[in-house]
Every structure is written in C-alpha cells, then in structure tokens.
Scaffold this motif. Sequence first.
Motif, PDB file in Angstrom:
ATOM      1  N   LEU A   1       0.854  -1.185   0.000  1.00  0.00           N
ATOM      2  CA  LEU A   1       0.000   0.000   0.000  1.00  0.00           C
ATOM      3  C   LEU A   1       0.887   1.231   0.000  1.00  0.00           C
ATOM      4  CD1 LEU A   1      -2.809   1.354   0.339  1.00  0.00           C
ATOM      5  CD2 LEU A   1      -2.417   1.238   2.805  1.00  0.00           C
ATOM      6  N   MET A   2       0.799   2.013  -1.045  1.00  0.00           N
ATOM      7  CA  MET A   2       1.641   3.208  -1.131  1.00  0.00           C
ATOM      8  C   MET A   2       0.840   4.425  -0.710  1.00  0.00           C
ATOM      9  SD  MET A   2       4.112   3.434  -4.418  1.00  0.00           S
ATOM     10  CE  MET A   2       5.190   4.851  -4.308  1.00  0.00           C
ATOM     11  N   ILE A   3       1.206   5.006   0.404  1.00  0.00           N
ATOM     12  CA  ILE A   3       0.491   6.195   0.844  1.00  0.00           C
ATOM     13  C   ILE A   3       1.351   7.418   0.588  1.00  0.00           C
ATOM     14  CG2 ILE A   3      -0.743   4.945   2.638  1.00  0.00           C
ATOM     15  CD1 ILE A   3       1.124   6.231   4.628  1.00  0.00           C
ATOM     16  N   PRO A   4       0.713   8.561   0.420  1.00  0.00           N
ATOM     17  CA  PRO A   4       1.471   9.774   0.152  1.00  0.00           C
ATOM     18  C   PRO A   4       2.156  10.248   1.422  1.00  0.00           C
ATOM     19  CG  PRO A   4      -0.843  10.293   0.395  1.00  0.00           C
ATOM     20  CD  PRO A   4      -0.735   8.805   0.430  1.00  0.00           C
TER      21      PRO A   4
ATOM     22  N   ARG B   1      16.071 -14.021   7.685  1.00  0.00           N
ATOM     23  CA  ARG B   1      15.842 -12.604   7.991  1.00  0.00           C
ATOM     24  C   ARG B   1      14.963 -12.061   6.885  1.00  0.00           C
ATOM     25  NH1 ARG B   1      17.645  -8.787  10.425  1.00  0.00           N
ATOM     26  NH2 ARG B   1      19.593  -8.740  11.581  1.00  0.00           N
ATOM     27  N   SER B   2      13.864 -11.454   7.269  1.00  0.00           N
ATOM     28  CA  SER B   2      12.940 -10.987   6.226  1.00  0.00           C
ATOM     29  C   SER B   2      13.176  -9.522   5.872  1.00  0.00           C
ATOM     30  CB  SER B   2      11.507 -11.163   6.703  1.00  0.00           C
ATOM     31  OG  SER B   2      11.278 -10.344   7.830  1.00  0.00           O
ATOM     32  N   ASN B   3      13.916  -8.835   6.724  1.00  0.00           N
ATOM     33  CA  ASN B   3      14.092  -7.397   6.536  1.00  0.00           C
ATOM     34  C   ASN B   3      12.760  -6.662   6.513  1.00  0.00           C
ATOM     35  OD1 ASN B   3      16.989  -6.637   6.287  1.00  0.00           O
ATOM     36  ND2 ASN B   3      16.907  -8.324   4.841  1.00  0.00           N
ATOM     37  N   ILE B   4      11.886  -7.147   7.334  1.00  0.00           N
ATOM     38  CA  ILE B   4      10.584  -6.511   7.486  1.00  0.00           C
ATOM     39  C   ILE B   4      10.341  -6.313   8.973  1.00  0.00           C
ATOM     40  CG2 ILE B   4       8.096  -6.943   7.339  1.00  0.00           C
ATOM     41  CD1 ILE B   4       8.507  -8.212   4.675  1.00  0.00           C
ATOM     42  N   ILE B   5       9.809  -5.158   9.322  1.00  0.00           N
ATOM     43  CA  ILE B   5       9.360  -5.017  10.695  1.00  0.00           C
ATOM     44  C   ILE B   5       7.861  -4.754  10.677  1.00  0.00           C
ATOM     45  CG2 ILE B   5      11.591  -4.111  11.386  1.00  0.00           C
ATOM     46  CD1 ILE B   5      10.648  -1.480  11.575  1.00  0.00           C
ATOM     47  N   ALA B   6       7.217  -5.327  11.654  1.00  0.00           N
ATOM     48  CA  ALA B   6       5.762  -5.207  11.725  1.00  0.00           C
ATOM     49  C   ALA B   6       5.396  -4.023  12.611  1.00  0.00           C
ATOM     50  CB  ALA B   6       5.162  -6.481  12.294  1.00  0.00           C
TER      51      ALA B   6
ATOM     52  N   VAL C   1       8.033  -2.153   6.088  1.00  0.00           N
ATOM     53  CA  VAL C   1       7.112  -2.169   7.226  1.00  0.00           C
ATOM     54  C   VAL C   1       5.822  -2.890   6.866  1.00  0.00           C
ATOM     55  CG1 VAL C   1       5.662  -0.733   8.699  1.00  0.00           C
ATOM     56  CG2 VAL C   1       8.023  -0.077   8.241  1.00  0.00           C
ATOM     57  N   LEU C   2       5.465  -3.814   7.708  1.00  0.00           N
ATOM     58  CA  LEU C   2       4.213  -4.540   7.541  1.00  0.00           C
ATOM     59  C   LEU C   2       3.201  -3.937   8.499  1.00  0.00           C
ATOM     60  CD1 LEU C   2       3.585  -7.163   5.874  1.00  0.00           C
ATOM     61  CD2 LEU C   2       3.472  -8.295   8.088  1.00  0.00           C
ATOM     62  N   LEU C   3       2.045  -3.609   7.984  1.00  0.00           N
ATOM     63  CA  LEU C   3       1.046  -2.918   8.788  1.00  0.00           C
ATOM     64  C   LEU C   3       0.061  -3.916   9.382  1.00  0.00           C
ATOM     65  CD1 LEU C   3       0.311  -0.025   9.456  1.00  0.00           C
ATOM     66  CD2 LEU C   3      -1.251  -0.042   7.508  1.00  0.00           C
ATOM     67  N   LEU C   4      -0.051  -3.901  10.684  1.00  0.00           N
ATOM     68  CA  LEU C   4      -1.036  -4.766  11.342  1.00  0.00           C
ATOM     69  C   LEU C   4      -1.995  -3.884  12.115  1.00  0.00           C
ATOM     70  CD1 LEU C   4       1.368  -7.447  12.851  1.00  0.00           C
ATOM     71  CD2 LEU C   4       0.151  -7.522  10.677  1.00  0.00           C
TER      72      LEU C   4
ATOM     73  N   LEU D   1       3.560  -1.389   4.003  1.00  0.00           N
ATOM     74  CA  LEU D   1       3.339   0.044   3.922  1.00  0.00           C
ATOM     75  C   LEU D   1       4.506   0.730   3.214  1.00  0.00           C
ATOM     76  CD1 LEU D   1       1.252   2.070   4.927  1.00  0.00           C
ATOM     77  CD2 LEU D   1       2.656   2.389   6.956  1.00  0.00           C
ATOM     78  N   LEU D   2       4.204   1.440   2.146  1.00  0.00           N
ATOM     79  CA  LEU D   2       5.253   2.194   1.458  1.00  0.00           C
ATOM     80  C   LEU D   2       4.868   3.663   1.480  1.00  0.00           C
ATOM     81  CD1 LEU D   2       5.647  -0.057  -1.714  1.00  0.00           C
ATOM     82  CD2 LEU D   2       6.972  -0.126   0.399  1.00  0.00           C
ATOM     83  N   THR D   3       5.832   4.521   1.679  1.00  0.00           N
ATOM     84  CA  THR D   3       5.508   5.940   1.613  1.00  0.00           C
ATOM     85  C   THR D   3       5.987   6.487   0.286  1.00  0.00           C
ATOM     86  OG1 THR D   3       7.588   6.566   2.595  1.00  0.00           O
ATOM     87  CG2 THR D   3       5.733   6.257   4.079  1.00  0.00           C
ATOM     88  N   GLY D   4       5.391   7.582  -0.102  1.00  0.00           N
ATOM     89  CA  GLY D   4       5.760   8.186  -1.371  1.00  0.00           C
ATOM     90  C   GLY D   4       7.235   8.546  -1.415  1.00  0.00           C
TER      91      GLY D   4
END
Lengths: 337, 337
Positions: free
Chosen positions: A64-67, B58-63, B95-98, A97-100
């Motif tokens: 999800l890319m948010i501004p 290692r996923s290189n992701i943080i939740a 970043v993973l959004l929960l 989550l991805l930012t612009g």
Amino acid sequence: MVTLAEVAQHAGVSASTVSYVLSGKRSISASTRQRVEASIRELGYHPNAGARALASSRSNIIALMIPLRTDMYVPVMMEIAIAVTTTARAHGYDVLLLTGEEGPGAVRRVTGSGLADGMILMDVELEDERLPLLRASGQPAVLIGLPADTTGLTCVDLDWRATGALCVEHLAMLGHRDLAVIGEAPAVYERHTGFAERTLDGLRNRAAELGLRVLHRPCEGGYDAMAATLARTLDERPDTTGFLVQNESAVEPLLALLRQRGRAVPEDVSVAAICPDQVAVQASVRLTSVGIPAQEMGRRAVERLVAKLDGHTPDEVLLLPPHLTPRTSSGPAATRS
Amino acid sequence: MVTLAEVAQHAGVSASTVSYVLSGKRSISASTRQRVEASIRELGYHPNAGARALASSRSNIIALMIPLRTDMYVPVMMEIAIAVTTTARAHGYDVLLLTGEEGPGAVRRVTGSGLADGMILMDVELEDERLPLLRASGQPAVLIGLPADTTGLTCVDLDWRATGALCVEHLAMLGHRDLAVIGEAPAVYERHTGFAERTLDGLRNRAAELGLRVLHRPCEGGYDAMAATLARTLDERPDTTGFLVQNESAVEPLLALLRQRGRAVPEDVSVAAICPDQVAVQASVRLTSVGIPAQEMGRRAVERLVAKLDGHTPDEVLLLPPHLTPRTSSGPAATRS
DNA sequence: TGGCCGCATCGAAGCGCTTCGACTCCTTGG
DNA sequence: CCAAGGAGTCGAAGCGCTTCGATGCGGCCA
C-alpha cells in the motif's frame, strides 16, 4: 521453529501430505486430515512465510503506497489504510506500507523482488510518475484516485465530478445564485491532484447549466489563510450566499469568521462541505455535506485487487456515487429586497 | 524474473560471488565487483525477497501494529506510522502494517511465520494483552507507549508525567490557582491507556506540590460534549482560570465556548494544550502547548529496534522530555479583587 | 474377471538465495 | 627459499515449502 517436516513426522505422514492438508489442493481422507491438524495444533506450527513465498512465488502480501504529504486530510488516509489492512487480512493477505518518499523506484523494488503480489496506490495524480513503471511491470495494481489516462488500470474513487455537481444542485435548489468554493491548498491544485480538479469541473459545469455564478479560491487551512480568503471573496462577490468547502481545515475557521461578520448560518449564508461525516457532525454547526467514503474505497480497492490476483479481471474503473446529507448549515436563500 | 544465477553467468563468476558482492560479507576484488554490478544493472536484477528470507532467516521486514480505535488523535498515529516507515527504509527494512483488529494472535502469527524480524507496537495499554505473548515469543520488539510493567521490554514514549507537571508549572507561574483539565474521552481512561493516566498523575502531583486545585473531566470531542463539560466545570469551580486540554477535538470547541461566555483568552482565562504543534498553531487562538513528538517517537522506535536486531541491546526505556511552547493563549492570571 | 479410473498418499525435484569450507594464488617474514 | 597466512573465488549444501508425477489400492463397468 517448528517445520512442516516435523509436523509430518509427528503425524506419521509425508511432508507433501501436510502441505496438501494446509492448502486443500488435493483430497485428503478425513482421518489423515484430523491427525495432521492435531499435530499442527500440538506443535504450534506456523508455515514459514519466506519458504512459502519462494516455493509458490506468492507472498500473500499487498503493498500500500500512501502519500507523504500532509496537505490533505490525514484521517481519511488513515481510514483508508485501516480499511485496506483489515479487508486484506480477511482475504488472507498482509499489507506492506510504502511511503511516497521512496518515489517511483519503490514500484520497481517491490515488483522485482516479489515482496508483494500486488499493490494499491493512493493519492494518484493526473499524470502520476509511478504509472509508467506500473504499466511496464505488469504488476497487478489498483489505484485509489483517477489519473488522466486510465487505460489498462483498475481504479476506485469517489465520483468527484458528480460530487461537485451534487453540491451545486443542492445550493441551487435552495435558491442560491452566487457560490463561493473554498478549495484545497494551492499546492494540491498545482500538482494536479485529480479529485480537486474534477470536483471543480463537475461543479462549474453544473453551475453553468443552472445559471449560477461560481468563485473558486484555493485556501490553506487555518484561521489566517481563511480570513484572507473570505475577505477577498466577499469583496469580489458581496452577494455570495452559498459556500462550498473542500478543505477540512478551513471549515471551522470559515464558520467562526462568518459568525464574526454577523452572517448567520444558514439564515444569511449556507455552507456545504465535502468532508468526512465525522468532521461534518463535529463542527460548531452541523454541516450539510457530501461524505468521503474512505472505508468503502479501501475495501473496494482490496476486493478488486484480490479478484485480479485470483485471475478474474473485473471492470476497470469504479466510481462511487456521492451522497449528500442535508444538515443545519444550509437553507433557503434570503429573498432579495 | 532475473535470478542471481543469471547475473553470475552474465558476469562470468559464480553465484556465491554475486551474493558476496551484494552483501559485502567477503572481500571482492574491485574489477569483479564492477563487472557484477554492471551485470546487475544491465539485467535489472532484484534479489527475490522470499528466497533471501528463507536462506538467511531474515525478512528485513518489521511489523507495525497500530490501534484500530479512532478515539485518539489520528494524525499523530499517521505521523508516527510514516516516520516509522521512512526510518525503517533508511535502515533497509520494510514495514508490515497490522491493525489491532486481529488481536494478540497477530503477534503469534508474525512471530511464528518469520514474516517480520521484529515488531513495533503502538497504543500500548497499561496491562496490554499482547505483552505476555510478546515476552513469550522472544521476538525483538519496541513499544511506543509504556505499559505498567516494563521488565524485559524496550519502550519509547513522551514523558507524560513530566508533560503534565510542565503544564501545571507554566500555569502556576502565571499565577493561576484553579485549573481545569479537559481530558480524553472517558473510554480512553477506562481502558487504562498509559499516557492519559500518567499525564494526570504528573499533573496532580505537581499541582499538589504547588498548592493548586485541579479538576479533571474526561471529555468526548465536539461542541456538545465540550459545552456540557464546560458548563459543569464552571459550575463546580467558578474560579477556574487555567485550562489544560488533552484532547484535540475539544480544543476548538472550548475556545469558541469561552468566547461565547465572554471569557477572553488569555486575559480572563489561560488555555494550554497537549497536542501536535500543528493543531496549536492552526487554532483560532495560537495555543500555548506541549507538542507531541510523533516523528521522533517513530524514528527512535525504529532505531532501537534495528539496534536490537543487529545484536546491540541498548537501554530499555526511553522517555522523551516534553517541550512547552508559550503562545498567545496563556497569560498572567487576573489579580483578584 | 480384467481393465480402468479415481482417491489418497508419497518421493523427489526444485524455488533463489546465503554461507561454509576448500582451493588457488600471492605476499611476507624468518 | 619456504612456511604461513590473507585475499579472492568457487562449489555445494541447505533454508522450508509447493507441486508434479508415480504408486498402491479398492470399486465399478462391461
């Protein structure tokens, strides 16, 4: 970490059997299934996401890319993001989550690395620089917002043109002839954000058809900016009796300033807003408004994307119809002497 | 999709060499490195996230777990979320959004599946139900907010106790003796959100030390709720001259209502707020306020987490010192006749 | 009764990457 | 002049899962 193999051993079956129990892609006898499920529970097994992604080339993640910008109403963004996340979970997906900030490159990174199976882009501009990359990547995607050229894209958005028209109709019906539109910050128009321009467009067309006069003024939020804008507006069009606000942080200042100037709402002037319902009901005057269906936009976007990932390819552009809720901020125009 | 092996072949080296070029974990001659890098660029190679996660665990992701509730100021959440995301990217993490919706089970799911390397929890309550699972999982984590028991946890938060105290000191110094605290919605206190209770605590202690009287009233946002709360407050403590607001959606209503009652700000009553700076400067009166360092909280949380993931184990609890910015909503108390 | 089909299960071959040990040079100190 | 060791590279063994045949077996139709 417990692995598939350990579960298999514990249940006295082969690894592939466990896998098929999990995925349901082949039939498994009831007794075996139960045994395997018991082992899974007993050992507290959770499939390893990386391994699964590698073997199946599906990550079960959507990006999800948010501004980054904060010149638009943040709670709406948040509401969409939350709706996206919960809907995605309901379909078995997680949300990245991805930012612009990272720019269009993020599209390539996510696409190329197989990090996500698809993406949802928010705050799409008319000529969005992410779109060429998106199209080239062939990555399944859904846009929230409408670019100028939608060929080959799936989009979800409020029908802003209809929204603008609807507001004008409402005020026209009440007898208002001179409308002032308090818009988003100038920067929003400058970067050609579709929704702002479309609203204006729909509103102007309808006003022309109905023979109303419209004055449009972009406006930064806050009291000072609103004060300047209002002064100028009333200077230029003293007969203005209808206000249409599309900028949440201008709503309250406008109401306060009108009060200060002794213009009663709705007796002297009517105000309609395009804003989340929550803002409309929490304002000092309960505002006649067209709501922003943030939740629905988020939900629909995910549903569309999931359908794409499952191989169905549904309609391309989905415009949600606007709904106007009359509240106490708008009423009949005072009859002129 | 381009693979490591294809890059290796293209560059005329082995796969492991390419891997080492990428990770820098073994020395590579300059010429080889350049050749490999050229091939990577030429082929448009992106490492496959799943494979990488599988091989390296290692996923290189943080939740990031954000609350579902919307009874608190949403833009602050959003700002934290954005700061977390951009800081994380700067350290090579996604970043993973929960959302809270999934409940404590999300902790287990993410932990067990190796989806994320660590997590950041927002909106932590004093007795948060996610904490037992977190502790049990041994997953590296950072909390934004402070639970009652912090043993074994890393936390980042504004020092709310000090914040409360600071506000009281400011108003006391100006000569105010009777303070009213307009707090968050009752629900926020009922679920024992740490920051609300701590602020109150710090504020009451300091008030007691300085001999001030304090009346605390939780308050839903909006005009109606604020009107009722204000009426009651002034009934019970007619001599109240200092207001302290910790609820963004009560700020503007309060100012409007005070105006209505003919109490000038800051001549008759002073108002201080605990809110984001943006709210403070956009209000109808520029508010004396203690800001909420959302960005810094997000940034620090990520830095702490990354340090943990890298094996360093830094200090456990980080409290950011509050800063009060005097603006035009507070001034000397009127001397009594 | 024989041939076929479908169900339930297994084994093995990867998916694309990291990482460990081993190997080859080449330098350097004794 | 040789042993020791470092720099640079390669090969191979996994990481934990999915998935494609292959296999065994009982039931059914002709």
